[in-house]
Design a protein around this motif. Structure first.
Motif, PDB file in Angstrom:
ATOM      1  N   SER A  46      32.155 -39.144  -9.303  1.00  0.00           N
ATOM      2  CA  SER A  46      33.396 -38.650  -8.690  1.00  0.00           C
ATOM      3  C   SER A  46      33.427 -38.866  -7.188  1.00  0.00           C
ATOM      4  O   SER A  46      34.463 -39.226  -6.617  1.00  0.00           O
ATOM      5  N   TYR A  47      32.295 -38.643  -6.525  1.00  0.00           N
ATOM      6  CA  TYR A  47      32.282 -38.742  -5.065  1.00  0.00           C
ATOM      7  C   TYR A  47      32.449 -40.181  -4.600  1.00  0.00           C
ATOM      8  O   TYR A  47      33.094 -40.440  -3.575  1.00  0.00           O
ATOM      9  N   GLN A  50      36.099 -41.023  -5.025  1.00  0.00           N
ATOM     10  CA  GLN A  50      36.875 -40.435  -3.930  1.00  0.00           C
ATOM     11  C   GLN A  50      36.701 -41.237  -2.645  1.00  0.00           C
ATOM     12  O   GLN A  50      37.686 -41.476  -1.911  1.00  0.00           O
ATOM     13  N   LEU A  61      42.925 -40.206  -6.826  1.00  0.00           N
ATOM     14  CA  LEU A  61      42.135 -41.302  -7.389  1.00  0.00           C
ATOM     15  C   LEU A  61      42.979 -42.409  -7.987  1.00  0.00           C
ATOM     16  O   LEU A  61      42.444 -43.470  -8.337  1.00  0.00           O
ATOM     17  N   LEU A  68      35.582 -36.848 -16.327  1.00  0.00           N
ATOM     18  CA  LEU A  68      35.250 -36.151 -15.090  1.00  0.00           C
ATOM     19  C   LEU A  68      36.115 -34.900 -14.939  1.00  0.00           C
ATOM     20  O   LEU A  68      37.199 -34.803 -15.529  1.00  0.00           O
ATOM     21  N   LEU A  70      38.598 -33.238 -12.953  1.00  0.00           N
ATOM     22  CA  LEU A  70      39.554 -33.617 -11.918  1.00  0.00           C
ATOM     23  C   LEU A  70      40.661 -32.576 -11.805  1.00  0.00           C
ATOM     24  O   LEU A  70      41.141 -32.031 -12.807  1.00  0.00           O
ATOM     25  N   TYR A  78      42.790 -35.613  -8.512  1.00  0.00           N
ATOM     26  CA  TYR A  78      41.941 -35.456  -7.336  1.00  0.00           C
ATOM     27  C   TYR A  78      40.551 -34.977  -7.758  1.00  0.00           C
ATOM     28  O   TYR A  78      40.406 -34.258  -8.753  1.00  0.00           O
ATOM     29  N   VAL A  79      39.546 -35.332  -6.964  1.00  0.00           N
ATOM     30  CA  VAL A  79      38.219 -34.764  -7.160  1.00  0.00           C
ATOM     31  C   VAL A  79      38.291 -33.280  -6.840  1.00  0.00           C
ATOM     32  O   VAL A  79      38.818 -32.887  -5.787  1.00  0.00           O
ATOM     33  N   SER A  86      31.157 -37.136  -0.596  1.00  0.00           N
ATOM     34  CA  SER A  86      31.901 -38.396  -0.469  1.00  0.00           C
ATOM     35  C   SER A  86      31.735 -39.019   0.906  1.00  0.00           C
ATOM     36  O   SER A  86      31.829 -40.236   1.063  1.00  0.00           O
ATOM     37  N   VAL A 153      27.744 -36.144 -10.478  1.00  0.00           N
ATOM     38  CA  VAL A 153      28.576 -35.365  -9.567  1.00  0.00           C
ATOM     39  C   VAL A 153      28.150 -33.904  -9.509  1.00  0.00           C
ATOM     40  O   VAL A 153      28.146 -33.289  -8.428  1.00  0.00           O
TER      41      VAL A 153
END
Length: 406
Positions: A46-47, A50, A61, A68, A70, A78-79, A86, A153
């Protein structure tokens, strides 16, 4: 003078030996679990995703990644986690795209954690006795090893928070206020509850100032060191602007917009406390004559996190001897408030061994042990059987969990 140089040389060799022992344990566990030492192609990245979005000039994203966690706002994804990891991934994303070497980042964080733990022991322990023991007790006996084996993540943020928490403590006891508060601010961007530790760090920095300048007025000392606030203020502004731009709230990192919390219940509630406490303390299962530790939501904290009991014994010792100044109150208050927030959370961390949320507490309790234990080794002797059992369990069942043997 020669004797002093010999002691310093011996200390450097001892520190190098502790570092190598820990890294050998981590690398051996990686080999035995089949993880990669580099981590290219991590699916739970995820990072990195991002960071790539930032490089493309967007905050969301661009599409859904169903595997994931989100945050979904106005049809955008979005994360949902605090953003500092990130920032670490950003230069790597420039080079490797979405295939960043995430496990290598985790290993670097683990190495830095070990270095800061060693340095804290070297400062805090009389004659540097038991430096190897307490460092390895922290790193191998309380759940941190499980988080060091990849850059997923859920784990990399805690790994970085653990590292930065130790760094903030190390710099605080050395009187490096700017570095300490900057590391603390970065840790908050990994795990926001770390913000609770700010009073402890400020007290440690105040202690250093009073020791170095006993005749100076406190207000004058504080004004002269206002520059210490620049880095944490800029880091905090970055978080708040990013949160406001994504979610319209400078304090919202995104977790409240996860579908699971909209569907199954609020992210935090007092009603979760008793259930979560029971989950943390539950016994392992007995299946066909074999002990099976739970790998969903964790458990058996009374066995797998001995730092909780050792920290408690060291604290009681400090209370009786009136040792440690305000740390006798700041550390337990920080830990209890942090633990309360953990117990109020709807989940306890998904798939794992032990309970990874409790790892967040370990650096602060570790400092308390170093600060509060008496010189007669009673806390050390109390901890030995707990450390032996927990260390064996942490290593063997970490390998078992990653290999799907339980």
């Amino acid at each position: 003078m020669t004797e002093l140089r010999n002691r310093e040389s011996l200390s450097r060799w001892e520190q190098a030996g502790i570092f190598l022992a820990f890294m050998l344990a981590v690398c051996t566990t990686i080999l035995l679990t089949g993880q990669s030492f580099l981590g290219f192609g991590n699916s739970y990245n995820s990072y990195t995703l991002q960071a790539m979005a930032w490089l493309q000039g967007r905050l969301d994203l661009g599409c859904d990644y169903s595997w994931l966690e989100l945050a979904i706002v106005d049809g955008k994804y979005y994360v949902s986690f605090p953003p500092f990891p990130s920032v670490i991934m950003l230069p790597l994303a420039m080079i490797f795209g979405t295939r960043t070497p995430d496990t290598l980042v985790a290993l670097v964080a683990a190495a830095l954690s070990c270095i800061h733990a060693i340095r804290l022991c070297a400062i805090m322990l009389p004659d540097r006795r038991r430096m190897a023991y307490w460092t390895l007790f922290l790193l191998l006996c309380n759940g941190y090893l499980f988080l060091c084996l990849n850059g997923w993540v859920w784990f990399i943020a805690q790994n970085l928070c653990f590292c930065l928490s130790l760094a903030s403590l190390h710099h605080a006891v050395k009187g490096r206020g700017g570095l300490s508060l900057a590391c603390w601010a970065m840790a908050v961007g990994c795990r926001p509850m770390t913000g609770l530790a700010l009073p402890l760090l400020l007290y440690l920095l105040w202690q250093q100032l009073r020791d170095q300048h006993p005749e100076e007025p406190l207000l004058k000392l504080a004004v002269q060191r206002l520059h210490w606030l620049i880095a944490p203020a800029l880091i905090g502004i970055f978080y708040m602007v990013l949160n406001w731009a994504r979610f319209g709230n400078p304090l919202e990192f995104g977790h409240n917009y996860l579908p699971e919390f909209n569907k199954y219940g609020a992210q935090f509630s007092f009603s979760y406390i008793l259930k979560n406490l029971g989950t943390l303390m539950r016994l392992p299962d007995l299946e066909n004559g074999h002990i099976e530790f739970q790998t969903v939501e964790g458990g058996t904290a009374w066995l797998l996190n001995p730092i909780l009991w050792v920290g408690l014994v060291a604290w009681i010792s400090a209370l009786r001897a009136r040792r440690g100044g305000m740390t006798r109150w700041l550390i337990p208050v920080t830990v209890v408030l942090y633990l309360l927030i953990i117990l109020m959370h709807r989940t306890l961390g998904g798939w794992q061994f032990g309970n990874r949320y409790l790892v967040d507490l370990a650096p602060w309790i570790f400092y308390g042990i170093l600060c509060h234990q008496p010189e007669n080794d009673s806390v050390y002797r109390f901890s030995l059987p707990l450390a032996a059992v927990a260390g064996v369990c942490q290593i063997t069942w970490t390998i078992a969990a990653y290999n799907g043997w339980q």
